[in-house]
Design a protein around this motif. Sequence first.
Motif, PDB file in Angstrom:
ATOM      1  N   LYS A   2       7.928  -4.810   4.826  1.00 54.56           N
ATOM      2  CA  LYS A   2       6.995  -3.824   4.289  1.00 54.56           C
ATOM      3  C   LYS A   2       7.338  -3.529   2.830  1.00 54.56           C
ATOM      4  O   LYS A   2       8.490  -3.231   2.514  1.00 54.56           O
ATOM      5  N   ILE A   3       6.318  -3.615   1.980  1.00 52.74           N
ATOM      6  CA  ILE A   3       6.512  -3.461   0.537  1.00 52.74           C
ATOM      7  C   ILE A   3       5.637  -2.332   0.017  1.00 52.74           C
ATOM      8  O   ILE A   3       4.463  -2.219   0.395  1.00 52.74           O
ATOM      9  N   LEU A   4       6.204  -1.512  -0.848  1.00 51.04           N
ATOM     10  CA  LEU A   4       5.448  -0.491  -1.569  1.00 51.04           C
ATOM     11  C   LEU A   4       5.232  -0.977  -2.998  1.00 51.04           C
ATOM     12  O   LEU A   4       6.191  -1.264  -3.713  1.00 51.04           O
ATOM     13  N   TYR A  25       3.352 -10.150   4.355  1.00 49.66           N
ATOM     14  CA  TYR A  25       3.984  -8.873   4.046  1.00 49.66           C
ATOM     15  C   TYR A  25       2.984  -7.751   4.323  1.00 49.66           C
ATOM     16  O   TYR A  25       1.776  -7.911   4.120  1.00 49.66           O
ATOM     17  N   GLU A  28       1.694  -1.476   0.944  1.00 48.24           N
ATOM     18  CA  GLU A  28       1.067  -0.199   0.651  1.00 48.24           C
ATOM     19  C   GLU A  28       1.091   0.001  -0.857  1.00 48.24           C
ATOM     20  O   GLU A  28       2.027  -0.438  -1.534  1.00 48.24           O
ATOM     21  N   ALA A  40       7.680   6.689  -1.040  1.00 43.92           N
ATOM     22  CA  ALA A  40       9.021   6.107  -0.909  1.00 43.92           C
ATOM     23  C   ALA A  40       9.982   7.052  -0.194  1.00 43.92           C
ATOM     24  O   ALA A  40      10.907   6.604   0.496  1.00 43.92           O
ATOM     25  N   TYR A  45      10.679   1.291   3.480  1.00 47.14           N
ATOM     26  CA  TYR A  45      10.185   0.019   2.942  1.00 47.14           C
ATOM     27  C   TYR A  45      11.357  -0.944   2.771  1.00 47.14           C
ATOM     28  O   TYR A  45      12.506  -0.530   2.596  1.00 47.14           O
ATOM     29  N   ASP A  46      11.041  -2.232   2.797  1.00 48.29           N
ATOM     30  CA  ASP A  46      12.056  -3.243   2.513  1.00 48.29           C
ATOM     31  C   ASP A  46      12.205  -3.467   1.018  1.00 48.29           C
ATOM     32  O   ASP A  46      13.269  -3.869   0.550  1.00 48.29           O
ATOM     33  N   ILE A  48      10.454  -2.014  -3.023  1.00 49.97           N
ATOM     34  CA  ILE A  48       9.510  -1.258  -3.846  1.00 49.97           C
ATOM     35  C   ILE A  48       9.297  -2.044  -5.135  1.00 49.97           C
ATOM     36  O   ILE A  48      10.263  -2.372  -5.831  1.00 49.97           O
ATOM     37  N   THR A  73      16.670   1.566  -1.150  1.00 48.92           N
ATOM     38  CA  THR A  73      15.662   0.510  -1.016  1.00 48.92           C
ATOM     39  C   THR A  73      15.670  -0.388  -2.259  1.00 48.92           C
ATOM     40  O   THR A  73      15.800   0.101  -3.387  1.00 48.92           O
ATOM     41  N   ASN A 177       5.832   0.767  10.515  1.00 49.35           N
ATOM     42  CA  ASN A 177       6.564  -0.400  10.025  1.00 49.35           C
ATOM     43  C   ASN A 177       5.685  -1.625   9.825  1.00 49.35           C
ATOM     44  O   ASN A 177       5.965  -2.443   8.944  1.00 49.35           O
ATOM     45  N   GLU A 180      -0.351  -0.822   7.205  1.00 49.44           N
ATOM     46  CA  GLU A 180      -0.412  -0.092   5.948  1.00 49.44           C
ATOM     47  C   GLU A 180      -0.786   1.365   6.178  1.00 49.44           C
ATOM     48  O   GLU A 180      -1.603   1.688   7.019  1.00 49.44           O
TER      49      GLU A 180
END
Length: 225
Positions: A2-4, A25, A28, A40, A45-46, A48, A73, A177, A180
């Motif tokens: 998961k990526i921000l 992936y 968000e 955040a 998240y994995d 950012i 993160t 997880n 989104e």
Amino acid sequence: MKILLVEDDKQVADALSEALRDRNYVVETAQDGTEGLELAKTFTYDLIILDLILPKLDGITVCQQLRSSGNRTLILMLTGKDTSDDRVLGLDVGADDYVVKPFDLKELLARIRALLRRQETTLPPILEWERLRFDPNHYEVKYNEQLLQLTPKEYALLELLLRSNSRILSRRAILDNLWEFEDPPEEETVKAHVRGLRSKLKNAGAPANFIENIYGVGYRLNPNV
């Protein structure tokens, strides 16, 4: 994974989000630093991806506040500024990597993969549970040496359960997880994906309760199979 993505340039954000989603992936997005910081701090998240120049709160300040609060993160900083002072400042406040715009998409994706591999260096390359073998490097899942054909969401769900190591995950935690924040499905969607994953595992010879449902709480891999 998961990526921000915190990026105020909509064209850049849309293109990068699409490329990341194409590679399975969960992405968000936030369009200003204040929103990015709030997300955040609220969700896990994995990685950012953080633009340096943002409305309301700049990327340096966002990074500083996250690190000062103990958030570790991984942070990849994006910026149009290509000076050594800017790069040093970004890294000094806790960013893990720094990419200058305009960036080559293939190179950026490679940098993202490298950062995520760094995060996983302490994790076993092959995840195992009973007769299940899960290879995250080759997107391969086997039970009793039989290869399972999983959908991207089933694959992500199984990885999440394996990495949780018999910890019970609520449906809400699974949604947070694997989907989104902006457009999450109903919790019944989790039930449907668990049912599909159970069916494929059972067809390969796994017990029907390989994924255990703790009534009213959530799901985990059954430690007693």
